[in-house]
Design a protein around this motif. Sequence first.
Motif, PDB file in Angstrom:
ATOM      1  N   GLU A 131       0.843  -1.398  -0.016  1.00 43.49           N
ATOM      2  CA  GLU A 131      -0.081   0.015  -0.136  1.00 43.49           C
ATOM      3  C   GLU A 131       0.822   1.391  -0.073  1.00 43.49           C
ATOM      4  OE1 GLU A 131      -3.338   2.554   0.283  1.00 43.49           O
ATOM      5  OE2 GLU A 131      -2.922   0.511  -0.645  1.00 43.49           O
ATOM      6  N   VAL A 132       1.888   1.194   0.599  1.00 46.17           N
ATOM      7  CA  VAL A 132       2.735   2.227   0.819  1.00 46.17           C
ATOM      8  C   VAL A 132       3.371   2.582  -0.698  1.00 46.17           C
ATOM      9  CG1 VAL A 132       5.156   3.066   1.514  1.00 46.17           C
ATOM     10  CG2 VAL A 132       3.347   2.197   3.178  1.00 46.17           C
ATOM     11  N   ASP A 133       3.871   1.689  -1.309  1.00 48.64           N
ATOM     12  CA  ASP A 133       4.518   1.594  -2.532  1.00 48.64           C
ATOM     13  C   ASP A 133       3.455   2.114  -3.707  1.00 48.64           C
ATOM     14  OD1 ASP A 133       6.950   0.623  -3.975  1.00 48.64           O
ATOM     15  OD2 ASP A 133       5.599  -0.205  -5.321  1.00 48.64           O
ATOM     16  N   VAL A 160       6.866  12.429   1.231  1.00 54.36           N
ATOM     17  CA  VAL A 160       6.765  11.545   2.174  1.00 54.36           C
ATOM     18  C   VAL A 160       5.831  11.836   3.049  1.00 54.36           C
ATOM     19  CG1 VAL A 160       8.124  10.878   4.350  1.00 54.36           C
ATOM     20  CG2 VAL A 160       9.579  10.967   2.002  1.00 54.36           C
ATOM     21  N   CYS A 161       5.349  13.025   3.616  1.00 56.46           N
ATOM     22  CA  CYS A 161       4.450  13.497   4.482  1.00 56.46           C
ATOM     23  C   CYS A 161       3.101  12.945   3.957  1.00 56.46           C
ATOM     24  CB  CYS A 161       4.650  14.884   4.815  1.00 56.46           C
ATOM     25  SG  CYS A 161       5.862  15.185   6.063  1.00 56.46           S
ATOM     26  N   GLU A 162       3.013  13.246   2.566  1.00 54.58           N
ATOM     27  CA  GLU A 162       1.711  12.902   1.967  1.00 54.58           C
ATOM     28  C   GLU A 162       1.381  11.254   1.973  1.00 54.58           C
ATOM     29  OE1 GLU A 162      -0.775  14.626   0.570  1.00 54.58           O
ATOM     30  OE2 GLU A 162      -0.176  16.252   2.008  1.00 54.58           O
ATOM     31  N   VAL A 163       2.640  10.455   1.676  1.00 53.87           N
ATOM     32  CA  VAL A 163       2.306   9.204   1.805  1.00 53.87           C
ATOM     33  C   VAL A 163       1.872   8.454   2.885  1.00 53.87           C
ATOM     34  CG1 VAL A 163       3.935   7.064   1.613  1.00 53.87           C
ATOM     35  CG2 VAL A 163       4.243   8.681   0.103  1.00 53.87           C
ATOM     36  N   PHE A 164       2.577   9.108   4.100  1.00 52.00           N
ATOM     37  CA  PHE A 164       2.140   8.512   5.386  1.00 52.00           C
ATOM     38  C   PHE A 164       1.100   9.159   6.263  1.00 52.00           C
ATOM     39  CE2 PHE A 164       6.689   6.990   4.710  1.00 52.00           C
ATOM     40  CZ  PHE A 164       6.530   5.739   4.609  1.00 52.00           C
ATOM     41  N   TYR A 208       3.794   5.989  -5.646  1.00 56.10           N
ATOM     42  CA  TYR A 208       3.947   6.314  -7.113  1.00 56.10           C
ATOM     43  C   TYR A 208       2.850   7.290  -7.525  1.00 56.10           C
ATOM     44  CZ  TYR A 208       8.229   3.298  -7.691  1.00 56.10           C
ATOM     45  OH  TYR A 208       9.319   2.929  -7.471  1.00 56.10           O
ATOM     46  N   ASP A 209       1.963   7.015  -6.720  1.00 55.12           N
ATOM     47  CA  ASP A 209       0.703   7.965  -7.112  1.00 55.12           C
ATOM     48  C   ASP A 209       1.033   9.541  -6.645  1.00 55.12           C
ATOM     49  OD1 ASP A 209      -2.107   8.545  -7.916  1.00 55.12           O
ATOM     50  OD2 ASP A 209      -2.496   8.877  -5.599  1.00 55.12           O
ATOM     51  N   ILE A 210       1.438   9.578  -5.481  1.00 55.60           N
ATOM     52  CA  ILE A 210       1.783  11.046  -4.815  1.00 55.60           C
ATOM     53  C   ILE A 210       2.781  11.430  -5.595  1.00 55.60           C
ATOM     54  CG2 ILE A 210       2.523  12.324  -2.843  1.00 55.60           C
ATOM     55  CD1 ILE A 210       0.706   9.968  -1.350  1.00 55.60           C
ATOM     56  N   PHE A 211       4.023  10.764  -6.000  1.00 51.92           N
ATOM     57  CA  PHE A 211       5.236  11.089  -6.467  1.00 51.92           C
ATOM     58  C   PHE A 211       4.824  11.639  -7.823  1.00 51.92           C
ATOM     59  CE2 PHE A 211       8.997  10.040  -8.930  1.00 51.92           C
ATOM     60  CZ  PHE A 211       9.777  11.040  -8.830  1.00 51.92           C
ATOM     61  N   LYS A 221       1.976  12.629  -9.143  1.00 55.17           N
ATOM     62  CA  LYS A 221       1.290  14.075  -9.104  1.00 55.17           C
ATOM     63  C   LYS A 221       2.247  15.218  -8.724  1.00 55.17           C
ATOM     64  CE  LYS A 221      -3.064  11.930  -7.854  1.00 55.17           C
ATOM     65  NZ  LYS A 221      -4.207  11.572  -6.809  1.00 55.17           N
ATOM     66  N   ALA A 222       3.132  14.874  -7.816  1.00 54.02           N
ATOM     67  CA  ALA A 222       4.066  16.018  -7.208  1.00 54.02           C
ATOM     68  C   ALA A 222       5.033  16.330  -8.571  1.00 54.02           C
ATOM     69  CB  ALA A 222       4.902  15.376  -6.008  1.00 54.02           C
ATOM     70  N   GLN A 223       5.340  15.475  -9.304  1.00 52.92           N
ATOM     71  CA  GLN A 223       6.230  15.803 -10.264  1.00 52.92           C
ATOM     72  C   GLN A 223       5.603  16.736 -11.458  1.00 52.92           C
ATOM     73  OE1 GLN A 223       7.539  11.964 -11.865  1.00 52.92           O
ATOM     74  NE2 GLN A 223       9.688  12.765 -11.834  1.00 52.92           N
ATOM     75  N   ILE A 224       4.196  16.492 -11.483  1.00 50.33           N
ATOM     76  CA  ILE A 224       3.440  17.480 -12.503  1.00 50.33           C
ATOM     77  C   ILE A 224       3.432  18.916 -11.830  1.00 50.33           C
ATOM     78  CG2 ILE A 224       1.176  18.021 -13.600  1.00 50.33           C
ATOM     79  CD1 ILE A 224       0.848  14.675 -13.373  1.00 50.33           C
ATOM     80  N   ASN A 225       3.255  18.915 -10.662  1.00 54.23           N
ATOM     81  CA  ASN A 225       3.011  20.411 -10.123  1.00 54.23           C
ATOM     82  C   ASN A 225       4.033  20.892  -9.564  1.00 54.23           C
ATOM     83  OD1 ASN A 225       0.026  19.856 -10.474  1.00 54.23           O
ATOM     84  ND2 ASN A 225      -0.034  18.619  -8.518  1.00 54.23           N
ATOM     85  N   ARG A 226       5.282  20.359  -9.182  1.00 50.93           N
ATOM     86  CA  ARG A 226       6.382  20.956  -8.753  1.00 50.93           C
ATOM     87  C   ARG A 226       7.579  20.206  -9.313  1.00 50.93           C
ATOM     88  NH1 ARG A 226       5.354  20.421  -2.064  1.00 50.93           N
ATOM     89  NH2 ARG A 226       7.242  21.722  -2.193  1.00 50.93           N
ATOM     90  N   GLN A 227       8.708  21.255  -9.504  1.00 49.96           N
ATOM     91  CA  GLN A 227      10.026  20.795  -9.886  1.00 49.96           C
ATOM     92  C   GLN A 227      10.939  20.547  -8.896  1.00 49.96           C
ATOM     93  OE1 GLN A 227      11.860  23.247 -12.945  1.00 49.96           O
ATOM     94  NE2 GLN A 227      10.303  22.688 -14.504  1.00 49.96           N
ATOM     95  N   ILE A 228      11.910  19.511  -8.848  1.00 48.96           N
ATOM     96  CA  ILE A 228      12.927  19.129  -7.938  1.00 48.96           C
ATOM     97  C   ILE A 228      13.664  20.566  -8.129  1.00 48.96           C
ATOM     98  CG2 ILE A 228      14.202  17.876  -6.747  1.00 48.96           C
ATOM     99  CD1 ILE A 228      12.739  15.688  -7.934  1.00 48.96           C
ATOM    100  N   THR A 229      14.081  21.534  -7.580  1.00 46.93           N
ATOM    101  CA  THR A 229      14.835  22.695  -7.902  1.00 46.93           C
ATOM    102  C   THR A 229      15.908  22.710  -6.685  1.00 46.93           C
ATOM    103  OG1 THR A 229      13.599  24.451  -6.752  1.00 46.93           O
ATOM    104  CG2 THR A 229      13.508  23.806  -9.477  1.00 46.93           C
ATOM    105  N   GLN A 230      17.342  23.051  -7.238  1.00 46.21           N
ATOM    106  CA  GLN A 230      18.280  23.077  -6.205  1.00 46.21           C
ATOM    107  C   GLN A 230      17.955  24.130  -5.213  1.00 46.21           C
ATOM    108  OE1 GLN A 230      22.246  24.320  -7.912  1.00 46.21           O
ATOM    109  NE2 GLN A 230      23.243  23.003  -6.427  1.00 46.21           N
ATOM    110  N   GLY A 231      18.059  23.631  -3.850  1.00 43.46           N
ATOM    111  CA  GLY A 231      17.812  24.317  -2.778  1.00 43.46           C
ATOM    112  C   GLY A 231      16.483  24.283  -2.137  1.00 43.46           C
TER     113      GLY A 231
END
Length: 224
Positions: free
Chosen positions: A42-44, A73-77, A48-51, A53-63
Amino acid sequence: MPSPIRLLTVDAAGTLVCPWPSVGAVYGSTARKFGLQVEDSEVDRRFYDIFGKAQINRQITQGEEKEFWRHVVCEVFLPYAEDIDLDPLFEELWDLFAHGEHWRLAEGAKETLSELKKRGYELAVLSNNDSRLRSVLDDLEVSPLFDEIFISSELGCEKPDPEIFRSVERTMRKTPDQILHLGDSHSRDFEGARAAGWSALLFGSPRLEEQQIESFSELLGHLP
């Protein structure tokens, strides 16, 4: 007619490396240490569902790399947390995935890339990832195979943004027709590279494209 390809770029997570034994297994076992009652499967699924969606809405930017992953992680748990502070759990997971212990190279990747180096090809990693990837590749002893490692958070843009492909061209001094990109995402890797004028191979299964491989060893037939 000889192939004009002189540079192979390789996506990281899902292509060159994969979480081991799985995201759900690592997240689940770590969460249970902090008192959360969770099932790995279930965690898995939630990850992948939350990640995704996060990739669509937010970029992983430096800093902001750590805050991106804290959000995931917080959304998963969150459904399991009740009154439990999730920050210590997040910090442990952040550190766990910063090293090679919980990552595995794709089968045949190291041998294939070594052979391509012998054949005279330049190699680079091109990943939508954060700076922890460098220590992971060091631990897995593949960093020396690559002429450059391009990480989206350090560049300020992500695949399929054309600018990340242009950045590779400038740094490596290559034209689009000289580059082949390998990755597991149809939209970010395959379509993104082709839109930039590069050649592209989709990695993994199920088969979606004629230009697709399921193992690293198949690269040797595409890059003689």
